[in-house]
Design a protein around this motif. Structure first.
Motif, PDB file in Angstrom:
ATOM      1  N   GLU A   1       0.828  -1.217   0.000  1.00 27.33           N
ATOM      2  CA  GLU A   1       0.000   0.000   0.000  1.00 27.33           C
ATOM      3  C   GLU A   1       0.859   1.263   0.000  1.00 27.33           C
ATOM      4  N   GLN A   2       2.010   1.240   0.688  1.00 27.84           N
ATOM      5  CA  GLN A   2       2.935   2.382   0.639  1.00 27.84           C
ATOM      6  C   GLN A   2       3.417   2.578  -0.794  1.00 27.84           C
ATOM      7  N   ALA A   3       3.771   1.485  -1.460  1.00 28.16           N
ATOM      8  CA  ALA A   3       4.248   1.562  -2.842  1.00 28.16           C
ATOM      9  C   ALA A   3       3.174   2.143  -3.754  1.00 28.16           C
ATOM     10  N   ARG A   4       1.954   1.671  -3.593  1.00 24.29           N
ATOM     11  CA  ARG A   4       0.854   2.176  -4.428  1.00 24.29           C
ATOM     12  C   ARG A   4       0.599   3.663  -4.187  1.00 24.29           C
ATOM     13  N   ALA A   5       0.651   4.075  -2.933  1.00 27.11           N
ATOM     14  CA  ALA A   5       0.421   5.489  -2.608  1.00 27.11           C
ATOM     15  C   ALA A   5       1.517   6.371  -3.204  1.00 27.11           C
ATOM     16  N   ILE A   6       2.755   5.938  -3.110  1.00 28.49           N
ATOM     17  CA  ILE A   6       3.869   6.700  -3.680  1.00 28.49           C
ATOM     18  C   ILE A   6       3.733   6.746  -5.203  1.00 28.49           C
ATOM     19  N   ALA A   7       3.436   5.614  -5.825  1.00 29.43           N
ATOM     20  CA  ALA A   7       3.270   5.579  -7.288  1.00 29.43           C
ATOM     21  C   ALA A   7       2.184   6.554  -7.727  1.00 29.43           C
ATOM     22  N   GLN A   8       1.062   6.516  -7.068  1.00 27.85           N
ATOM     23  CA  GLN A   8      -0.058   7.411  -7.404  1.00 27.85           C
ATOM     24  C   GLN A   8       0.355   8.878  -7.281  1.00 27.85           C
TER      25      GLN A   8
ATOM     26  N   LEU B   1       3.396  10.204  -7.383  1.00 28.37           N
ATOM     27  CA  LEU B   1       4.393  10.566  -8.395  1.00 28.37           C
ATOM     28  C   LEU B   1       3.728  10.817  -9.747  1.00 28.37           C
ATOM     29  N   LEU B   2       2.769   9.977 -10.095  1.00 26.08           N
ATOM     30  CA  LEU B   2       2.066  10.147 -11.366  1.00 26.08           C
ATOM     31  C   LEU B   2       1.187  11.393 -11.355  1.00 26.08           C
ATOM     32  N   GLU B   3       0.465  11.612 -10.267  1.00 28.24           N
ATOM     33  CA  GLU B   3      -0.392  12.798 -10.178  1.00 28.24           C
ATOM     34  C   GLU B   3       0.414  14.092 -10.248  1.00 28.24           C
ATOM     35  N   ARG B   4       1.612  14.084  -9.657  1.00 29.11           N
ATOM     36  CA  ARG B   4       2.474  15.280  -9.663  1.00 29.11           C
ATOM     37  C   ARG B   4       3.300  15.387 -10.937  1.00 29.11           C
ATOM     38  N   ARG B   5       3.170  14.412 -11.816  1.00 29.69           N
ATOM     39  CA  ARG B   5       3.866  14.370 -13.101  1.00 29.69           C
ATOM     40  C   ARG B   5       5.384  14.390 -12.965  1.00 29.69           C
ATOM     41  N   VAL B   6       5.886  13.777 -11.911  1.00 32.69           N
ATOM     42  CA  VAL B   6       7.335  13.609 -11.785  1.00 32.69           C
ATOM     43  C   VAL B   6       7.758  12.225 -12.252  1.00 32.69           C
ATOM     44  N   ALA B   7       6.793  11.386 -12.589  1.00 35.62           N
ATOM     45  CA  ALA B   7       7.064  10.063 -13.146  1.00 35.62           C
ATOM     46  C   ALA B   7       6.096   9.802 -14.284  1.00 35.62           C
ATOM     47  N   ALA B   8       6.584   9.078 -15.286  1.00 35.06           N
ATOM     48  CA  ALA B   8       5.727   8.673 -16.396  1.00 35.06           C
ATOM     49  C   ALA B   8       5.153   7.284 -16.153  1.00 35.06           C
ATOM     50  N   CYS B   9       5.902   6.472 -15.425  1.00 38.74           N
ATOM     51  CA  CYS B   9       5.517   5.086 -15.191  1.00 38.74           C
ATOM     52  C   CYS B   9       6.173   4.622 -13.903  1.00 38.74           C
ATOM     53  N   VAL B  10       5.433   3.855 -13.110  1.00 33.10           N
ATOM     54  CA  VAL B  10       5.987   3.247 -11.897  1.00 33.10           C
ATOM     55  C   VAL B  10       5.573   1.786 -11.898  1.00 33.10           C
ATOM     56  N   GLN B  11       6.545   0.915 -11.828  1.00 33.78           N
ATOM     57  CA  GLN B  11       6.271  -0.513 -11.734  1.00 33.78           C
ATOM     58  C   GLN B  11       6.562  -0.961 -10.311  1.00 33.78           C
ATOM     59  N   ILE B  12       5.730  -1.843  -9.794  1.00 36.69           N
ATOM     60  CA  ILE B  12       5.861  -2.316  -8.421  1.00 36.69           C
ATOM     61  C   ILE B  12       6.157  -3.813  -8.450  1.00 36.69           C
ATOM     62  N   ASP B  13       7.271  -4.197  -7.838  1.00 31.98           N
ATOM     63  CA  ASP B  13       7.679  -5.602  -7.724  1.00 31.98           C
ATOM     64  C   ASP B  13       7.555  -6.026  -6.274  1.00 31.98           C
ATOM     65  N   ALA B  14       6.943  -7.180  -6.044  1.00 34.82           N
ATOM     66  CA  ALA B  14       6.852  -7.677  -4.669  1.00 34.82           C
ATOM     67  C   ALA B  14       6.563  -9.171  -4.711  1.00 34.82           C
ATOM     68  N   PRO B  15       6.973  -9.873  -3.726  1.00 31.70           N
ATOM     69  CA  PRO B  15       7.903  -9.427  -2.695  1.00 31.70           C
ATOM     70  C   PRO B  15       9.345  -9.572  -3.180  1.00 31.70           C
TER      71      PRO B  15
ATOM     72  N   LEU C   1       9.880  -0.256  -6.117  1.00 30.89           N
ATOM     73  CA  LEU C   1       9.297   0.604  -7.139  1.00 30.89           C
ATOM     74  C   LEU C   1      10.370   0.910  -8.166  1.00 30.89           C
ATOM     75  N   VAL C   2      10.041   0.732  -9.436  1.00 36.68           N
ATOM     76  CA  VAL C   2      10.919   1.099 -10.544  1.00 36.68           C
ATOM     77  C   VAL C   2      10.214   2.255 -11.248  1.00 36.68           C
ATOM     78  N   ILE C   3      10.846   3.412 -11.204  1.00 36.29           N
ATOM     79  CA  ILE C   3      10.214   4.661 -11.631  1.00 36.29           C
ATOM     80  C   ILE C   3      10.934   5.184 -12.874  1.00 36.29           C
ATOM     81  N   LYS C   4      10.171   5.518 -13.911  1.00 31.05           N
ATOM     82  CA  LYS C   4      10.748   6.114 -15.105  1.00 31.05           C
ATOM     83  C   LYS C   4      10.348   7.568 -15.183  1.00 31.05           C
ATOM     84  N   THR C   5      11.344   8.420 -15.448  1.00 29.31           N
ATOM     85  CA  THR C   5      11.102   9.850 -15.544  1.00 29.31           C
ATOM     86  C   THR C   5      12.053  10.471 -16.556  1.00 29.31           C
ATOM     87  N   SER C   6      11.835  11.741 -16.836  1.00 27.66           N
ATOM     88  CA  SER C   6      12.719  12.476 -17.749  1.00 27.66           C
ATOM     89  C   SER C   6      13.902  13.032 -16.963  1.00 27.66           C
TER      90      SER C   6
END
Length: 113
Positions: A23-30, A32-46, A65-70
């Motif tokens: 849930e922490q990962a999902r909240a951070i991903a959301q 980052l995307l809403e703030r447009r600092v990431a284009a894509c976030v992939q979550i790997d677990a466990p 979290l694997v985050i892609k950005t410019s």
């Protein structure tokens, strides 16, 4: 690939961080995307992390979290991750791509621009 080709190649930053819960990962991903600092976030677990902390060897299950950005969003991404992250010392590791598909790089720039 020649040095000239690599110099002209589009670039994307890939950032890794880990948290203890999905849930922490999902909240951070959301966020980052809403703030447009990431284009894509992939979550790997466990994943299983082994590290030293406070003088002892630890082994914990984490979520990666694997985050892609410019490239232009690197500073904002770090700042945002530090503000959102639950860890005292979060892992924030960024690598710049050597070769990335031009259309994908353009999409990343559009999403974070």
């Amino acid at each position: 690939m020649s040095d000239e080709t690599m110099t002209d190649a589009p670039s994307v930053l890939v950032c890794w961080t880990t948290v203890s819960e999905q849930e922490q990962a999902r909240a951070i991903a959301q966020a980052l995307l809403e703030r447009r600092v990431a284009a894509c976030v992939q979550i790997d677990a466990p994943i299983e992390s082994h590290y030293c902390w406070d003088g002892r060897v630890c082994c914990e299950t984490e979520v990666r979290l694997v985050i892609k950005t410019s490239v232009g969003q690197a500073a904002r991404l770090k700042e945002t991750l530090r503000a959102l992250h639950p860890y005292e010392v979060p892992q924030i590791v960024m690598l710049r791509s050597v070769d990335v598909d031009r259309e994908y790089a353009r999409w990343v720039d559009e999403q974070t621009g």
